[in-house]
Design an enzyme around this catalytic site. Structure first.
Site, PDB file in Angstrom:
ATOM      1  N   ASP A 156       0.808  -1.215   0.000  1.00 41.70           N
ATOM      2  CA  ASP A 156       0.000   0.000   0.000  1.00 41.70           C
ATOM      3  C   ASP A 156       0.843   1.269   0.000  1.00 41.70           C
ATOM      4  OD1 ASP A 156       1.000  -0.389   2.541  1.00 41.70           O
ATOM      5  OD2 ASP A 156      -0.945  -0.821   3.451  1.00 41.70           O
ATOM      6  N   ASN A 213      -7.249  -2.827  14.345  1.00 40.22           N
ATOM      7  CA  ASN A 213      -8.643  -3.109  13.958  1.00 40.22           C
ATOM      8  C   ASN A 213      -8.754  -4.324  13.016  1.00 40.22           C
ATOM      9  OD1 ASN A 213      -7.571  -2.138  11.620  1.00 40.22           O
ATOM     10  ND2 ASN A 213      -9.010  -0.454  11.340  1.00 40.22           N
ATOM     11  N   HIS A 218      -6.985  -4.761  10.225  1.00 34.98           N
ATOM     12  CA  HIS A 218      -6.737  -4.527   8.797  1.00 34.98           C
ATOM     13  C   HIS A 218      -5.447  -5.205   8.346  1.00 34.98           C
ATOM     14  CE1 HIS A 218      -4.471  -0.453   9.532  1.00 34.98           C
ATOM     15  NE2 HIS A 218      -3.584  -1.363   9.229  1.00 34.98           N
ATOM     16  N   GLU A 256      -9.470  -1.988   5.286  1.00 36.67           N
ATOM     17  CA  GLU A 256     -10.093  -1.626   6.554  1.00 36.67           C
ATOM     18  C   GLU A 256     -11.371  -2.427   6.782  1.00 36.67           C
ATOM     19  OE1 GLU A 256      -8.391  -0.001   8.504  1.00 36.67           O
ATOM     20  OE2 GLU A 256      -7.908   2.045   7.923  1.00 36.67           O
TER      21      GLU A 256
HETATM   22  C1  GLP Z   1      -0.194   0.236   8.487  1.00 36.27           C
HETATM   23  C2  GLP Z   1       0.043  -0.632   7.268  1.00 36.27           C
HETATM   24  C3  GLP Z   1      -0.189  -2.084   7.574  1.00 36.27           C
HETATM   25  C4  GLP Z   1       0.490  -2.476   8.885  1.00 36.27           C
HETATM   26  C5  GLP Z   1      -0.087  -1.656   9.985  1.00 36.27           C
HETATM   27  C6  GLP Z   1       0.451  -2.031  11.355  1.00 36.27           C
HETATM   28  O1  GLP Z   1      -1.510   0.617   8.663  1.00 36.27           O
HETATM   29  N1  GLP Z   1      -0.746  -0.257   6.158  1.00 36.27           N
HETATM   30  O2  GLP Z   1       0.307  -2.870   6.502  1.00 36.27           O
HETATM   31  O3  GLP Z   1       0.296  -3.844   9.133  1.00 36.27           O
HETATM   32  O4  GLP Z   1       0.249  -0.325   9.702  1.00 36.27           O
HETATM   33  O5  GLP Z   1       1.518  -1.214  11.708  1.00 36.27           O
HETATM   34  P1  GLP Z   1       2.504  -1.475  12.891  1.00 36.27           P
HETATM   35  O6  GLP Z   1       3.376  -2.590  12.476  1.00 36.27           O
HETATM   36  O7  GLP Z   1       3.274  -0.195  13.020  1.00 36.27           O
HETATM   37  O8  GLP Z   1       1.689  -1.779  14.074  1.00 36.27           O
END
Ligand code: GLP
Length: 245
Positions: A67, A135, A137, A142
């Site tokens: 993404d 959440n 995702h 989402e």
């Molecule tokens: C972002 C990314 C996700 C990732 C998530 C969790 O929202 N788009 O791909 O899994 O963050 O992030 P973190 O690893 O910092 O908790």
């Protein structure tokens, strides 16, 4: 499904790196799906170090990132393109043309998404690395009333904007939209490795593994993936061990 419970976040990263290396050993021209966020940073450090020492070769590797924030270009320090360069790409011998990240500054979102889907389909992802949002995702898919199949424009959840605000100077600077691979893109990967650590991910991991498969908790679809590996720390491991027994 395979679960590795590791001792702390660094070991989570090391195990995930080992799984990526194993994939690269089995197939020299592997196609890797990559994730951002704080969780995979230790994995990238490990991979970068191995490549620097000459133990790992990325010259035939192709990557697709999950993404990108809408409105941020690759030189913006908060963009995922910048993140990938800082944490991995600048240290490894990957060919620039083999790196794929959706453009955050596209003028034609529909075409960008279609082209991304086409490129993923043509290459075929061998191993997809995922993190998970609090959440549930994955990528930026989402919670919703339906699963989005392909690459698409996403309105980010309030919870995601709040969670990711720590990377920005203020919450107002967090982009409200992003371009993300869809659930079908992720599920079509031959192998999926999801990594997570910390107390704030326990609830999402529990629902992902033991809840119903629902677009309300996008990661729950991974219950239906035939080659799914979960790498977690002991904190999450302890919280789910009774449910696994
Ligand atoms: C972002 C990314 C996700 C990732 C998530 C969790 O929202 N788009 O791909 O899994 O963050 O992030 P973190 O690893 O910092 O908790």
């Amino acid at each position: 499904m395979k679960i590795y419970t590791q001792d702390g976040c660094l070991e989570v990263g090391r195990k995930a790196a080992q799984l990526v290396v194993a994939q690269m050993i089995c197939k020299q021209k592997s196609v890797l799906g990559l994730a951002t966020g704080s969780t995979p940073i230790a994995m990238y450090e490990e991979l970068a170090e191995m490549c620097e020492y000459g133990d790992l070769d990325f010259k035939d590797i192709t990557t697709f990132n999950l993404d990108e924030y809408l409105g941020l270009d690759k030189d913006n320090e908060q963009s995922y393109a910048y993140f990938m360069n800082t944490h991995l790409f600048k240290y490894i011998n990957i060919k620039k043309e083999n790196i794929h990240i959706p453009s955050g500054i596209t003028k034609d979102i529909k075409k960008t998404c279609e082209d991304y889907d086409k490129a993923i389909l043509e290459n075929g992802i061998d191993l997809q690395v995922l993190g998970i949002g609090t959440n549930g995702h994955i990528g930026f898919n989402e919670p919703s009333d339906h699963f989005e199949a392909g690459t698409h424009l996403v309105d980010l959840d309030k919870e995601t904007i709040e969670a990711n605000a720590r990377f920005f100077e203020s919450i107002d600077e967090v982009p409200r939209q992003a371009i993300s691979m869809g659930i079908k893109n992720i599920m079509q990967a031959k192998k999926v490795v999801l990594i997570a650590y910390g107390e704030n991910k326990i609830d999402a991991i529990k629902k992902m593994l033991f809840g119903e498969i629902t677009p309300n908790l996008p990661a729950s679809i991974l219950q239906a993936h035939g080659d799914f590996t979960l790498v977690i720390d002991e904190e999450i491991g302890d919280a789910i061990k009774d449910l696994l027994a």
